[in-house]
Structure formats: C-alpha cells, structure tokens
Scaffold this motif. Structure first.
Motif, PDB file in Angstrom:
ATOM      1  N   ILE A   1       0.850  -1.207   0.000  1.00 48.91           N
ATOM      2  CA  ILE A   1       0.000   0.000   0.000  1.00 48.91           C
ATOM      3  C   ILE A   1       0.883   1.254   0.000  1.00 48.91           C
ATOM      4  O   ILE A   1       0.591   2.242  -0.671  1.00 48.91           O
ATOM      5  CB  ILE A   1      -0.973  -0.018   1.196  1.00 48.91           C
ATOM      6  N   THR A   2       1.998   1.190   0.716  1.00 43.93           N
ATOM      7  CA  THR A   2       2.941   2.317   0.692  1.00 43.93           C
ATOM      8  C   THR A   2       3.488   2.528  -0.726  1.00 43.93           C
ATOM      9  O   THR A   2       3.615   3.646  -1.211  1.00 43.93           O
ATOM     10  CB  THR A   2       4.108   2.059   1.672  1.00 43.93           C
ATOM     11  N   GLN A   3       3.785   1.412  -1.384  1.00 39.94           N
ATOM     12  CA  GLN A   3       4.281   1.544  -2.768  1.00 39.94           C
ATOM     13  C   GLN A   3       3.222   2.166  -3.671  1.00 39.94           C
ATOM     14  O   GLN A   3       3.524   2.999  -4.529  1.00 39.94           O
ATOM     15  CB  GLN A   3       4.707   0.184  -3.334  1.00 39.94           C
ATOM     16  N   LEU A   4       1.970   1.758  -3.443  1.00 41.23           N
ATOM     17  CA  LEU A   4       0.876   2.336  -4.234  1.00 41.23           C
ATOM     18  C   LEU A   4       0.866   3.855  -4.095  1.00 41.23           C
ATOM     19  O   LEU A   4       0.730   4.590  -5.075  1.00 41.23           O
ATOM     20  CB  LEU A   4      -0.450   1.739  -3.757  1.00 41.23           C
ATOM     21  N   ARG A   5       1.061   4.325  -2.884  1.00 41.03           N
ATOM     22  CA  ARG A   5       1.033   5.769  -2.639  1.00 41.03           C
ATOM     23  C   ARG A   5       2.309   6.447  -3.178  1.00 41.03           C
ATOM     24  O   ARG A   5       2.239   7.461  -3.875  1.00 41.03           O
ATOM     25  CB  ARG A   5       0.898   6.035  -1.146  1.00 41.03           C
ATOM     26  N   THR A   6       3.451   5.868  -2.854  1.00 40.84           N
ATOM     27  CA  THR A   6       4.700   6.560  -3.212  1.00 40.84           C
ATOM     28  C   THR A   6       4.957   6.519  -4.719  1.00 40.84           C
ATOM     29  O   THR A   6       5.535   7.463  -5.264  1.00 40.84           O
ATOM     30  CB  THR A   6       5.902   5.954  -2.470  1.00 40.84           C
ATOM     31  N   TYR A   7       4.517   5.449  -5.390  1.00 38.56           N
ATOM     32  CA  TYR A   7       4.737   5.420  -6.834  1.00 38.56           C
ATOM     33  C   TYR A   7       3.781   6.362  -7.560  1.00 38.56           C
ATOM     34  O   TYR A   7       4.185   7.100  -8.452  1.00 38.56           O
ATOM     35  CB  TYR A   7       4.595   3.993  -7.370  1.00 38.56           C
ATOM     36  N   SER A   8       2.528   6.323  -7.189  1.00 43.30           N
ATOM     37  CA  SER A   8       1.555   7.147  -7.923  1.00 43.30           C
ATOM     38  C   SER A   8       1.879   8.630  -7.741  1.00 43.30           C
ATOM     39  O   SER A   8       2.078   9.365  -8.720  1.00 43.30           O
ATOM     40  CB  SER A   8       0.132   6.818  -7.458  1.00 43.30           C
ATOM     41  N   ILE A   9       1.960   9.057  -6.505  1.00 39.19           N
ATOM     42  CA  ILE A   9       2.260  10.480  -6.265  1.00 39.19           C
ATOM     43  C   ILE A   9       3.734  10.756  -6.586  1.00 39.19           C
ATOM     44  O   ILE A   9       4.091  11.858  -7.015  1.00 39.19           O
ATOM     45  CB  ILE A   9       1.916  10.853  -4.810  1.00 39.19           C
ATOM     46  N   GLY A  10       4.548   9.711  -6.416  1.00 41.31           N
ATOM     47  CA  GLY A  10       5.972   9.883  -6.722  1.00 41.31           C
ATOM     48  C   GLY A  10       6.218  10.290  -8.173  1.00 41.31           C
ATOM     49  O   GLY A  10       7.146  11.042  -8.470  1.00 41.31           O
ATOM     50  N   PHE A  11       5.369   9.789  -9.081  1.00 39.65           N
ATOM     51  CA  PHE A  11       5.537  10.215 -10.478  1.00 39.65           C
ATOM     52  C   PHE A  11       5.308  11.722 -10.610  1.00 39.65           C
ATOM     53  O   PHE A  11       5.985  12.407 -11.364  1.00 39.65           O
ATOM     54  CB  PHE A  11       4.564   9.466 -11.394  1.00 39.65           C
TER      55      PHE A  11
END
Lengths: 361, 247
Positions: free
Chosen positions: B114-124
């Motif tokens: 779930i952290t990856q979901l957040r950090t990748y999406s907003i990370g882009f």
C-alpha cells in the motif's frame, strides 16, 4: 556508465508467449527457448548497447552492456542481411519501423529483403511509402521497380526505373534493372544502351554482364554476346550465372555451326558414324568411362569451331578436334543415358549415322 | 550538511505552508533511501531522514519535501492519510495471496505494497515536478532513478519472485513496469521496460498509465489517483482515506 554490463533475470514460466510470432507460440523444448532468445535479442537491438540473452530451463538471463558505439537499428538490420542472417535482419528492421515508421533506411532494406523473401505485397507497400517519404533516397525507385517487376508489373517497373534515373542519372542499378526490364518487354535497342551503361558502372557485376549478353544474343550481335558471356564465366566461375552464360555461348556456337554448312554436316556425320562403330565393340563400362572423360574435359570448355586436333583422351587413342569429341560424347550418352542433354544439338547427324549403320536410334 | 539553495527554498516553502519547521537528518539503518515523517503528536517539526553517504542527498531531500508540499498545498479539510481497518487489512491480505503467511509478516507486506501504491503514484508527480523545475538536481535525480530501476530489475529474479504470492508480485511488478516505462522514455532508454513486457505486464502498464494521464496533476487529485490505481493492482478495499490531523 558505458561498458558496464549487468544481468537481468526472470523466471522462464513468466514469459508471455503471446509476444512471439503466431507460428512460434506453441513451440516446446529447445525451439521454444530459442524463439524467446531471438525475440528478446530483437527487442534490445538499437538500444545503444549489446544484449546477450540466455534462456535456461527455468529462467531468462539478459546480460546488458552499454556502448557508446551504437549503430542505428536500420544499420544493424542491414548488416544482419549482409551477413546472411535474413530472419534476424528482417526482425531488426521491423523493430526499427515500429519505432520510426518513416525510417527511410529501414523501409529500403526491409522492402528489398522482403522482395527476396518473395513477400512482394508487403515489400511494395513499404517501398511505395519510401518513395512518398524520401523520393531521392538512393536506389529507392530501383527497389520499388524491382518489387513491381517481381509482381509481374513490368511496365510500371520500367516507369519506376526511369524515375530513379531522372533523380540519379549515374545509378548503376537503375541502368541495370531498366535494361533488363526493357529487354523483357522487347525493347531491345533502348535496353542495350542501359545495359552497356550498367557494365561500365558495374564492371564486376556478373548479372549485369549476363543481361547484356542475353540482350546482344537476342539482337543477333553474337560476337559481342560471346564476349559478354565469357565475362560472366570469368566473374562467376562455376556459379549459376556462369551456367546460363555457358548455355548462351552454346546456343551461339550452334547457330554458327549450322550456319557454316547448312542442314547436315558431313564431318559430324562421319564423327558420329565412327563413334557408333567404336562403341559397338566396347563393353558398356568402357563407353561410360570414355563419355564421362569427355564430359569432364568439356566442363572446362571445348572449342567446337577450331579445326585443330589438340585434344587427347586416356581412354581412346588419337588426337581429336573439339567437335569430334563432342560427337563421341553425344553418341556415348545416347548409349549410357539417352536422357542427358549435352547442350549441343547434332541429333540430325546422329539419326542419319544410325540409319547408315542400320541401327535404331 | 549544506543543502543546495533550491532544496533550502523547498524547506522554507514547507515550513510556510505547514507552520512547522523541517529537520533533515541522517539515519544509518534506514531501509529506504529517504523518508519523511510529518509533524504530529507534538513533534516539533517534520523530519526528513536519509541514508548517509548518498551522493544524491539534495534530490532525495527535495523529493520528500515535495510530498509534504503536495499535502500542505491542499486546504486543511482536503488533506488525508491512508489507513487500513482490520477488515480492510484482512481483505488486502487475502487479495494479495498472503493468507498463508504469519500474520505479522502478512501485515508488514500488505502495508508495504500500500505504501508503494502511494509513493509510486504520487511519486511520479513529484519526480516530474523536480525534473521540470529543478534542473540543477537533474544529475542526482537521474542517478537515483537509475539506481531504483536497477533495484526493480533485481526484484525480477526467480529466487525473489518465488518467495512471494503471485498477486503481490504482480502488484509490485506492475508499478515497477510503469516506472521502467516512464523513465525509459524520459531517459531515452526504453530497454528498461523490455523484461517487464516480456513477462506480460504491458496491459497493466497501459491501465496504470491511463489513470495517471487522465487524472489532473493537482495535489487535490492525488487521492483520486490512488483510488483509481488500487483496483488495477488488486488493492480495492484494502485501505481507506482518513482526514489528515496533526494529532
């Protein structure tokens, strides 16, 4: 980071079969592994480095090495084609076109390779696109003409070759192909001009010389035709072009031979009669040995129109002219294998000699 | 530990937006390259942590600050956190095929994806902003991106993938595949995506990318972005958004 290799590995079971060409998706065993390997190598082409791909029973291993000396995808594809790796070349060029549908070098090379692979319809589409995008691309119109010619559209091909010459008047391949196409459509005189220009520009091109030889032969210019054919034999010894040139030379020799003495040549009649008589008393194996010895000698070329007795055989005593040997060979093959055509027609003399000896043919 | 001027400007911006100071500190045992802990529960300020020895310190700090800026740019009522109830967590564990794992491990892994979901999406969004607005950090950014790409490639190894259930592996790899696609394009090295495509992730990449492209690049839409990515990677119902508080 150039020249730093690194490995990427993933499970073989995770490879997506649907990425392979349709006819490779059901492969098993080593063929499947090889198909994956080739697919992935193709994907890495043009990425500015080199990929080595190994596929084992459980994993795909990609070793990637970056390089500053990357060549374009189209160049890589063309190089594969030059090295005889047709499938790899075509695959690479297809990838090049996926990335850049207007890549003129990829259109040209893929179009040409597809003509050779007899996928002429697709080749035509690519080459028509090429001349629309880059009408001055070297030999683009020639390639299109070749594809159109392969499709049987000789008149359209001629137009393309002419267009190529308008844009590049010294293009040797435009002259060569236009000359061949005009010859094919019966326009021998104009064809000959282009074929002569082609051999000046391409003096080592055996096909160009063969085209010229055939045109000259058809036009009745036999002395020049013989010279052109001889050039082909020198340039392509033992090759299929040399075979065609040899056949052309034989046709010319026969014409000369017939023109020299009319219907039946008495010397040939005598040689055939002598050969029939000699072979009548010989066991079949000896007939075969003598015939094949002459055939071997003939492979190097017998001068039929030279009256000097300059040939000797191990299997028969005496000195012979080229024509005499040819007659012995003809009669020999009639005995050991009548289906063989030695490329020189003395059937009338042979029939008469048989009749005189009271033999069936 | 002098930070680049543009990073110091970002620190000021966070401090102005949130009325809290920013502390940047090394942490030797940090698993991620850098993290941020927003100020709450009486903490005196936001804490940006990074692993010591990184040559890309400015970029790492800048990217963490950008996450904060996106949060505090939104009106207070529209700020949020991602949390999971026990039911949601169990649903996520089941969806990711983690049911057979010890509960603490399963919880850790579901939390991680779930952290990856957040950090990748907003990370882009964050990385895109840095790429376009902080060219002085571009070299550092590229080095870190390449490092992340290499790390994602290493995760494809059969030995690594077979340790985890396929739904979890696929969720992780789908996001990594999009990362390889977008950065491959930006760095003109599309080779990064080839292994992911070979493994059949092209469809997932297209789905994630479509959401990324369709969702406005506005911090107020970050929540929508995560909501729309969740079903693509199989995390529907595994979390919810709760209002951001400093408590």
């Amino acid at each position: 980071m150039p020249d730093t290799p690194h490995d990427i590995q993933f499970p073989l079971a995770d490879f997506d079969r649907s990425l392979l060409p349709e006819d490779q998706r059901e492969l098993l065993g080593d063929s499947y592994l090889q198909a994956i390997r080739e697919h992935l190598i193709g994907q890495f082409v043009g990425q500015g480095g080199a990929a080595e791909v190994a596929v084992t029973h459980d994993r795909v291993i990609i070793r990637w090495k970056e390089s500053d000396k990357a060549e374009s995808l189209a160049d890589q594809g063309a190089n594969h084609l030059k090295q005889g790796n047709t499938d790899k070349g075509i695959a690479t060029l297809r990838v090049a076109l996926e990335r850049d549908p207007a890549d003129a070098a990829a259109l040209f090379n893929l179009g040409m390779s597809l003509v050779e692979a007899r996928h002429v319809g697709e080749a035509l589409e690519l080459l028509e696109r090429l001349v629309a995008i880059a009408p001055d691309y070297p030999s683009a119109w020639v390639a299109l003409g070749v594809a159109q010619g392969s499709f049987g559209e000789i008149d359209v091909a001629i137009q393309s070759f002419r267009e190529g010459l308008v844009r590049h008047p010294q293009d040797p391949f435009a002259h060569k192909n236009l000359g061949a196409a005009l010859s094919q459509s019966g326009q021998l005189d104009e064809a000959r001009d282009h074929l002569k220009a082609a051999v000046v520009l391409l003096p080592s091109d055996a096909q160009a010389w063969l085209n010229l030889g055939m045109n000259l032969e058809q036009s009745g210019v036999t002395a020049e035709a013989e010279t052109a054919y001889q050039r082909v034999i020198t340039l392509d010894p033992g090759g299929h072009l040399a075979e065609k040139a040899e056949a052309g030379r034989n046709r010319i020799t026969q014409i000369k031979f017939r023109n020299a003495c009319g219907a039946l040549r008495p010397d040939v009649l005598t040689y055939c009669g002598d050969a029939i008589r000699v072979f009548e008393t010989m066991p079949q194996e000896e007939v075969q040995r003598t015939t094949l010895e002459i055939a071997m000698l003939g492979a190097k070329g017998l001068t039929v129109n030279d009256p000097s007795t300059k040939y000797q055989l191990r299997s028969l005593p005496g000195d012979f002219t080229g024509l005499h040997l040819l007659c012995i060979e003809y009669v020999g093959f009639k005995i050991i294998d009548p289906t063989v055509d030695i490329g020189f027609d003395i059937s009338a003399e042979y029939a008469e000699a048989c009749r005189l000896r009271g033999q069936p043919q | 530990m002098p930070l680049a001027p543009e990073v110091q400007q970002l620190i000021q911006q966070v401090e102005q937006l949130s009325n809290r100071p920013v502390h940047v500190m090394e942490e030797t045992d940090l698993k991620a390259r850098a993290t941020v802990t927003p100020a709450r529960r009486g903490a005196p300020g936001h804490i940006v942590r990074f692993r010591p020895g990184s040559p890309s310190l400015d970029y790492l700090v800048a990217s963490q600050l950008q996450f904060l800026i996106r949060t505090f740019t939104c009106p207070a009522a529209e700020r949020w956190d991602i949390v999971s109830t026990d039911t949601e967590r169990d649903l996520g564990i089941k969806a990711m095929g983690l049911g057979g794992f010890e509960e603490p491990l399963a919880r850790m892994m579901i939390s991680s994806i779930i952290t990856q979901l957040r950090t990748y999406s907003i990370g882009f969004r964050v990385d895109d902003w840095i790429w376009k607005n902080l060219p002085g950090l571009r070299q550092q950014q590229e080095a870190e991106i390449r490092s992340q790409l290499a790390e994602n490639e290493r995760a494809l190894k059969p030995e690594t993938r077979q340790k985890f259930p396929k739904p979890l592996v696929d969720a992780n790899s789908s996001m990594n595949a999009l990362y390889a696609t977008l950065w491959g394009e930006r760095l003109h090295e599309t080779r990064f995506v080839i292994p992911f495509v070979a493994m059949g992730y092209r469809g997932k990449v297209a789905d994630l990318r479509a959401v990324l492209d369709e969702t406005p690049d506005d911090p107020a839409c970050d929540r929508m972005l995560i909501e729309r990515w969740a079903p693509v990677v199989g995390l529907t119902g595994a979390f919810h958004f709760k209002p951001y508080t400093t408590d």
